[in-house]
Design a protein around this motif. Structure first.
Motif, PDB file in Angstrom:
ATOM      1  N   THR A   1       0.836  -1.200   0.000  1.00 41.70           N
ATOM      2  CA  THR A   1       0.000   0.000   0.000  1.00 41.70           C
ATOM      3  C   THR A   1       0.871   1.250   0.000  1.00 41.70           C
ATOM      4  O   THR A   1       0.589   2.219  -0.710  1.00 41.70           O
ATOM      5  CB  THR A   1      -0.966   0.006   1.206  1.00 41.70           C
ATOM      6  N   LEU A   2       1.944   1.248   0.777  1.00 43.47           N
ATOM      7  CA  LEU A   2       2.874   2.368   0.796  1.00 43.47           C
ATOM      8  C   LEU A   2       3.465   2.587  -0.591  1.00 43.47           C
ATOM      9  O   LEU A   2       3.518   3.723  -1.087  1.00 43.47           O
ATOM     10  CB  LEU A   2       3.974   2.111   1.828  1.00 43.47           C
ATOM     11  N   ALA A   3       3.893   1.509  -1.250  1.00 44.49           N
ATOM     12  CA  ALA A   3       4.467   1.625  -2.600  1.00 44.49           C
ATOM     13  C   ALA A   3       3.435   2.186  -3.583  1.00 44.49           C
ATOM     14  O   ALA A   3       3.764   3.045  -4.406  1.00 44.49           O
ATOM     15  CB  ALA A   3       4.979   0.264  -3.071  1.00 44.49           C
ATOM     16  N   GLN A   4       2.188   1.720  -3.493  1.00 41.04           N
ATOM     17  CA  GLN A   4       1.129   2.221  -4.379  1.00 41.04           C
ATOM     18  C   GLN A   4       0.856   3.702  -4.144  1.00 41.04           C
ATOM     19  O   GLN A   4       0.705   4.479  -5.087  1.00 41.04           O
ATOM     20  CB  GLN A   4      -0.159   1.426  -4.162  1.00 41.04           C
TER      21      GLN A   4
ATOM     22  N   GLN B   1      12.241   4.089  -2.457  1.00 37.39           N
ATOM     23  CA  GLN B   1      13.601   4.605  -2.263  1.00 37.39           C
ATOM     24  C   GLN B   1      13.641   6.126  -2.204  1.00 37.39           C
ATOM     25  O   GLN B   1      14.700   6.709  -1.935  1.00 37.39           O
ATOM     26  CB  GLN B   1      14.532   4.109  -3.377  1.00 37.39           C
ATOM     27  N   SER B   2      12.531   6.774  -2.438  1.00 35.38           N
ATOM     28  CA  SER B   2      12.498   8.245  -2.445  1.00 35.38           C
ATOM     29  C   SER B   2      12.783   8.803  -1.050  1.00 35.38           C
ATOM     30  O   SER B   2      12.341   8.233  -0.050  1.00 35.38           O
ATOM     31  CB  SER B   2      11.126   8.739  -2.900  1.00 35.38           C
ATOM     32  N   PRO B   3      13.492   9.915  -0.974  1.00 34.61           N
ATOM     33  CA  PRO B   3      13.733  10.558   0.328  1.00 34.61           C
ATOM     34  C   PRO B   3      12.486  11.344   0.748  1.00 34.61           C
ATOM     35  O   PRO B   3      12.423  12.561   0.604  1.00 34.61           O
ATOM     36  CB  PRO B   3      14.927  11.474   0.032  1.00 34.61           C
TER      37      PRO B   3
ATOM     38  N   LEU C   1       8.129  14.999   0.074  1.00 37.04           N
ATOM     39  CA  LEU C   1       6.701  15.095   0.399  1.00 37.04           C
ATOM     40  C   LEU C   1       6.473  16.272   1.345  1.00 37.04           C
ATOM     41  O   LEU C   1       7.305  16.555   2.210  1.00 37.04           O
ATOM     42  CB  LEU C   1       6.203  13.806   1.047  1.00 37.04           C
ATOM     43  N   PRO C   2       5.331  16.938   1.225  1.00 33.74           N
ATOM     44  CA  PRO C   2       5.104  18.129   2.053  1.00 33.74           C
ATOM     45  C   PRO C   2       4.961  17.853   3.543  1.00 33.74           C
ATOM     46  O   PRO C   2       5.360  18.661   4.358  1.00 33.74           O
ATOM     47  CB  PRO C   2       3.806  18.716   1.490  1.00 33.74           C
ATOM     48  N   ARG C   3       4.415  16.718   3.939  1.00 33.11           N
ATOM     49  CA  ARG C   3       4.209  16.353   5.356  1.00 33.11           C
ATOM     50  C   ARG C   3       3.676  17.545   6.152  1.00 33.11           C
ATOM     51  O   ARG C   3       4.356  18.133   6.974  1.00 33.11           O
ATOM     52  CB  ARG C   3       5.491  15.785   5.945  1.00 33.11           C
ATOM     53  N   ASN C   4       2.415  17.858   5.915  1.00 27.91           N
ATOM     54  CA  ASN C   4       1.764  19.019   6.520  1.00 27.91           C
ATOM     55  C   ASN C   4       1.346  18.840   7.973  1.00 27.91           C
ATOM     56  O   ASN C   4       1.083  19.817   8.662  1.00 27.91           O
ATOM     57  CB  ASN C   4       0.540  19.405   5.688  1.00 27.91           C
ATOM     58  N   THR C   5       1.252  17.612   8.441  1.00 28.06           N
ATOM     59  CA  THR C   5       0.837  17.348   9.821  1.00 28.06           C
ATOM     60  C   THR C   5       2.079  17.236  10.693  1.00 28.06           C
ATOM     61  O   THR C   5       2.952  16.404  10.429  1.00 28.06           O
ATOM     62  CB  THR C   5       0.005  16.054   9.909  1.00 28.06           C
ATOM     63  N   HIS C   6       2.150  18.048  11.731  1.00 31.66           N
ATOM     64  CA  HIS C   6       3.310  17.983  12.621  1.00 31.66           C
ATOM     65  C   HIS C   6       3.285  16.723  13.484  1.00 31.66           C
ATOM     66  O   HIS C   6       4.293  16.043  13.619  1.00 31.66           O
ATOM     67  CB  HIS C   6       3.371  19.220  13.523  1.00 31.66           C
TER      68      HIS C   6
ATOM     69  N   LEU D   1       2.212   9.244   5.726  1.00 40.67           N
ATOM     70  CA  LEU D   1       3.102   9.984   4.834  1.00 40.67           C
ATOM     71  C   LEU D   1       3.009  11.491   5.027  1.00 40.67           C
ATOM     72  O   LEU D   1       3.970  12.205   4.759  1.00 40.67           O
ATOM     73  CB  LEU D   1       2.799   9.629   3.372  1.00 40.67           C
ATOM     74  N   ASP D   2       1.876  11.977   5.504  1.00 38.42           N
ATOM     75  CA  ASP D   2       1.688  13.411   5.715  1.00 38.42           C
ATOM     76  C   ASP D   2       2.204  13.864   7.083  1.00 38.42           C
ATOM     77  O   ASP D   2       2.237  15.046   7.376  1.00 38.42           O
ATOM     78  CB  ASP D   2       0.203  13.773   5.570  1.00 38.42           C
ATOM     79  N   SER D   3       2.626  12.927   7.922  1.00 38.58           N
ATOM     80  CA  SER D   3       3.007  13.233   9.307  1.00 38.58           C
ATOM     81  C   SER D   3       4.519  13.319   9.488  1.00 38.58           C
ATOM     82  O   SER D   3       5.263  12.490   8.980  1.00 38.58           O
ATOM     83  CB  SER D   3       2.472  12.152  10.245  1.00 38.58           C
TER      84      SER D   3
END
Length: 130
Positions: free
Chosen positions: A13-16, A26-28, A33-38, A115-117
């Motif tokens: 699911t993460l890969a998708q 492998q992406s950093p 990614l914006p990761r908007n949630t602290h 992923l947003d966190s």
């Protein structure tokens, strides 16, 4: 107590989800990614006690998303994370499914919130120690 570990469905699911964003495993992600949630905590705020008889509600209308017993620590952590929202962006609640379905099936909503966190706070049942 059933041990949970890194599962193939979580990685798939993460890969998708990453592929849908033009990225891969492998992406950093910390830089692309914006990761908007602290801060995120995947447990809802505690519900006030609801007396179904006095409220005139059908019991099924007030079924909580999660088990209410043995979760004082989780409830307290959710309240603390929620209180941080005055100074940063927080997420407190269930992302995806709850109860057995949430423990056995990974959803895109859960992975997206991960992923947003920037920080994910983890807590467990009151009697469990790992």
């Amino acid at each position: 107590h059933v041990p949970y570990y890194v599962r193939t469905d979580t990685i798939e699911t993460l890969a998708q989800r990453l592929a849908s964003m033009g990225e891969n495993l492998q992406s950093p992600i910390e830089t692309v990614l914006p990761r908007n949630t602290h801060v995120s905590h995947f447990w809802p705020l505690p519900l006030p006690h609801i007396d179904n008889a006095s409220q005139g509600n059908d019991k099924e209308e007030n079924v909580p998303l999660v088990e209410q017993e043995s979760n004082r620590l989780r409830d307290a952590v959710s309240e603390i994370v929620e209180s941080l929202g005055r100074n940063c962006t927080t997420y407190v609640g269930i992302a995806g499914s709850s109860r057995r379905q949430g423990r056995t099936n990974v959803t895109a909503a859960y992975v997206d919130q991960l992923l947003d966190s920037k920080i994910v706070v983890v807590s467990q049942r009151d009697e469990w120690q790992d």
